[in-house]
Scaffold this motif. Sequence first.
Motif, PDB file in Angstrom:
ATOM      1  N   HIS A   1     -11.543 -29.640-112.699  1.00  0.00           N
ATOM      2  CA  HIS A   1     -11.845 -30.280-111.758  1.00  0.00           C
ATOM      3  C   HIS A   1     -11.687 -29.543-110.426  1.00  0.00           C
ATOM      4  CE1 HIS A   1     -12.569 -33.177-114.791  1.00  0.00           C
ATOM      5  NE2 HIS A   1     -11.310 -32.996-115.017  1.00  0.00           N
ATOM      6  N   SER A   2     -12.314 -30.302-109.374  1.00  0.00           N
ATOM      7  CA  SER A   2     -12.389 -29.391-108.221  1.00  0.00           C
ATOM      8  C   SER A   2     -11.698 -30.004-106.920  1.00  0.00           C
ATOM      9  CB  SER A   2     -13.754 -28.830-107.760  1.00  0.00           C
ATOM     10  OG  SER A   2     -13.715 -27.839-106.931  1.00  0.00           O
ATOM     11  N   ALA A   3     -11.926 -29.727-105.717  1.00  0.00           N
ATOM     12  CA  ALA A   3     -11.429 -30.248-104.426  1.00  0.00           C
ATOM     13  C   ALA A   3     -12.565 -30.330-103.415  1.00  0.00           C
ATOM     14  CB  ALA A   3     -10.342 -29.247-103.938  1.00  0.00           C
ATOM     15  N   ALA A   4     -12.462 -31.211-102.625  1.00  0.00           N
ATOM     16  CA  ALA A   4     -13.664 -31.820-101.683  1.00  0.00           C
ATOM     17  C   ALA A   4     -14.225 -30.506-100.892  1.00  0.00           C
ATOM     18  CB  ALA A   4     -13.320 -32.593-100.750  1.00  0.00           C
ATOM     19  N   GLN A   5     -13.118 -29.443-100.508  1.00  0.00           N
ATOM     20  CA  GLN A   5     -13.258 -28.292 -99.761  1.00  0.00           C
ATOM     21  C   GLN A   5     -14.216 -27.426-100.299  1.00  0.00           C
ATOM     22  OE1 GLN A   5     -10.550 -29.806-100.116  1.00  0.00           O
ATOM     23  NE2 GLN A   5      -8.996 -29.819 -98.489  1.00  0.00           N
ATOM     24  N   VAL A   6     -14.058 -27.197-101.668  1.00  0.00           N
ATOM     25  CA  VAL A   6     -15.020 -26.252-102.409  1.00  0.00           C
ATOM     26  C   VAL A   6     -16.396 -26.819-102.351  1.00  0.00           C
ATOM     27  CG1 VAL A   6     -15.377 -25.269-104.583  1.00  0.00           C
ATOM     28  CG2 VAL A   6     -13.094 -25.675-103.957  1.00  0.00           C
ATOM     29  N   GLY A   7     -16.702 -28.241-102.553  1.00  0.00           N
ATOM     30  CA  GLY A   7     -17.930 -28.772-102.399  1.00  0.00           C
ATOM     31  C   GLY A   7     -18.643 -28.518-100.971  1.00  0.00           C
TER      32      GLY A   7
ATOM     33  N   ARG B   1      -9.494 -37.996 -98.198  1.00  0.00           N
ATOM     34  CA  ARG B   1     -10.679 -37.961 -97.140  1.00  0.00           C
ATOM     35  C   ARG B   1     -10.155 -37.330 -95.847  1.00  0.00           C
ATOM     36  NH1 ARG B   1     -14.417 -43.314 -95.733  1.00  0.00           N
ATOM     37  NH2 ARG B   1     -12.364 -44.286 -94.603  1.00  0.00           N
ATOM     38  N   ARG B   2      -9.004 -37.697 -95.556  1.00  0.00           N
ATOM     39  CA  ARG B   2      -8.275 -37.314 -94.177  1.00  0.00           C
ATOM     40  C   ARG B   2      -8.320 -35.890 -94.499  1.00  0.00           C
ATOM     41  NH1 ARG B   2      -4.287 -35.361 -92.006  1.00  0.00           N
ATOM     42  NH2 ARG B   2      -3.148 -35.262 -93.618  1.00  0.00           N
ATOM     43  N   GLN B   3      -7.915 -35.271 -95.436  1.00  0.00           N
ATOM     44  CA  GLN B   3      -7.597 -33.901 -95.291  1.00  0.00           C
ATOM     45  C   GLN B   3      -8.999 -33.263 -95.215  1.00  0.00           C
ATOM     46  OE1 GLN B   3      -5.294 -32.789 -98.777  1.00  0.00           O
ATOM     47  NE2 GLN B   3      -3.700 -34.030 -98.275  1.00  0.00           N
ATOM     48  N   THR B   4      -9.987 -33.814 -95.970  1.00  0.00           N
ATOM     49  CA  THR B   4     -11.469 -33.307 -95.749  1.00  0.00           C
ATOM     50  C   THR B   4     -11.987 -33.138 -94.568  1.00  0.00           C
ATOM     51  OG1 THR B   4     -11.512 -34.112 -98.272  1.00  0.00           O
ATOM     52  CG2 THR B   4     -13.764 -33.288 -97.045  1.00  0.00           C
ATOM     53  N   ARG B   5     -11.743 -34.330 -93.891  1.00  0.00           N
ATOM     54  CA  ARG B   5     -12.110 -34.448 -92.276  1.00  0.00           C
ATOM     55  C   ARG B   5     -11.443 -33.349 -91.444  1.00  0.00           C
ATOM     56  NH1 ARG B   5     -10.840 -39.412 -91.199  1.00  0.00           N
ATOM     57  NH2 ARG B   5     -12.823 -40.140 -92.262  1.00  0.00           N
ATOM     58  N   GLU B   6     -10.142 -32.970 -91.601  1.00  0.00           N
ATOM     59  CA  GLU B   6      -9.487 -31.979 -90.986  1.00  0.00           C
ATOM     60  C   GLU B   6     -10.003 -30.560 -91.397  1.00  0.00           C
ATOM     61  OE1 GLU B   6      -4.899 -33.156 -90.740  1.00  0.00           O
ATOM     62  OE2 GLU B   6      -5.043 -31.237 -92.251  1.00  0.00           O
TER      63      GLU B   6
ATOM     64  N   ALA C   1     -15.481 -26.531 -87.968  1.00  0.00           N
ATOM     65  CA  ALA C   1     -16.483 -26.802 -86.803  1.00  0.00           C
ATOM     66  C   ALA C   1     -15.768 -25.758 -85.783  1.00  0.00           C
ATOM     67  CB  ALA C   1     -16.607 -28.058 -86.530  1.00  0.00           C
ATOM     68  N   ARG C   2     -14.440 -25.858 -85.634  1.00  0.00           N
ATOM     69  CA  ARG C   2     -13.742 -25.191 -84.381  1.00  0.00           C
ATOM     70  C   ARG C   2     -14.077 -23.748 -84.492  1.00  0.00           C
ATOM     71  NH1 ARG C   2      -9.741 -29.014 -85.169  1.00  0.00           N
ATOM     72  NH2 ARG C   2      -8.669 -27.917 -86.188  1.00  0.00           N
ATOM     73  N   ALA C   3     -13.848 -23.235 -85.613  1.00  0.00           N
ATOM     74  CA  ALA C   3     -13.912 -21.904 -86.103  1.00  0.00           C
ATOM     75  C   ALA C   3     -15.359 -21.282 -85.598  1.00  0.00           C
ATOM     76  CB  ALA C   3     -13.732 -21.438 -87.533  1.00  0.00           C
ATOM     77  N   LEU C   4     -16.270 -21.925 -85.982  1.00  0.00           N
ATOM     78  CA  LEU C   4     -17.869 -21.645 -85.530  1.00  0.00           C
ATOM     79  C   LEU C   4     -18.054 -21.853 -84.213  1.00  0.00           C
ATOM     80  CD1 LEU C   4     -19.514 -23.647 -88.719  1.00  0.00           C
ATOM     81  CD2 LEU C   4     -19.287 -20.961 -88.084  1.00  0.00           C
ATOM     82  N   ALA C   5     -17.497 -22.872 -83.544  1.00  0.00           N
ATOM     83  CA  ALA C   5     -17.483 -23.121 -82.187  1.00  0.00           C
ATOM     84  C   ALA C   5     -17.226 -21.948 -81.338  1.00  0.00           C
ATOM     85  CB  ALA C   5     -16.981 -24.404 -81.670  1.00  0.00           C
TER      86      ALA C   5
END
Length: 327
Positions: free
Chosen positions: A253-259, A289-294, A300-304
């Motif tokens: 099984h996986s984690a949201a960040q991988v997806g 969900r909170r960790q995924t949002r983080e 987003a910040r790194a790309l910005a």
Amino acid sequence: MSFSIKFWGVRGSLPSSPPPTVWAQHIEGVLQNFFSSGHHGAHQVSSYIRGQEVPVVGGYGSATTCVELNYGNDQIIIDGGSGIRSISERILKGTAPRKKGPYHIFMTHFHWDHVIGLPFFVPHFIPGEEIHYYAVQPELESLIRGLFKKPYFPVPFEALQAKIHFHVLEPRKPIHVGEFKVTPYQLDHPDPCWGFKVEAGGKSYAHCVDTEGTRVTQEDLGADLPLYQDIDVMYFDAQYTLPELAEKANWGHSAAQVGLEIAFREGIKRVLFAHHDPGARTDHVLELRRQTREYYESVARALASNNEQIPTVEWDFAHEGLEIVLR
Ligand SMILES: [Zn+2]
Ligand SMILES: [Zn+2]
């Protein structure tokens, strides 16, 4: 015509609901929130509840994997977890969108949580009904027959009233069911597990449960890469947090960040995370969900900082009963 996707079961491993004492505490929290946010009368209860996100009030559900896809008059079902019982109930009531078969059930694999609802799928017992089973695993027929066997289940396979057909699929070769084109691709799971890319009317759904997501790069995914390409909605295994994923290597099984990483790269429009752990209560999934949002915001910040924009990916954790319509 619209392409609809309904998630009848989103839990993994075992059907599971928080115990009554935990629900009681949860209701206490909901009531406190109702009053502390300035509500005071019984007449405000309905609008307050409807104004909340479903899981915040009702949790994520107890049933295991079962997804129904409809396009016009065509229907397919993926996996027969305990969620398939809800489709049975609808059939017994004779309500839309489908009162009668034939039913087409695609199996990813045969772990308990993906088959446990099948003996309770009522069309098996209705004379004149037809059920088609599909899987890549060549043992498909004996595995389904084995579910209807004493002493595990009182009705033997031979006594079922419906006509039952078995279709063994070739890996990565599409099959058509009405307007649906369904192609199996391999996922990363301890027992072989096949995800499905489902296409109809120019829209597409990728069923990626159960998977550990050990192969992420395009090179590693190789022949299975098309499962993640040109996808409108991806359903992805996110049973664990990132530290749990490291601890539970090879559990499948996986984690949201991988997806999300796959979704960013392949331009997937929307991702729904699921296969919630049987021990995960509502607060735990909300924390995931909170960790995924983080994580999303940190990307987003790194790309910005490089003057780049984060690819637009709509995402959330799926709850039982969620329905999505692609137009
Ligand atoms: Zn599973
Ligand atoms: Zn599994």
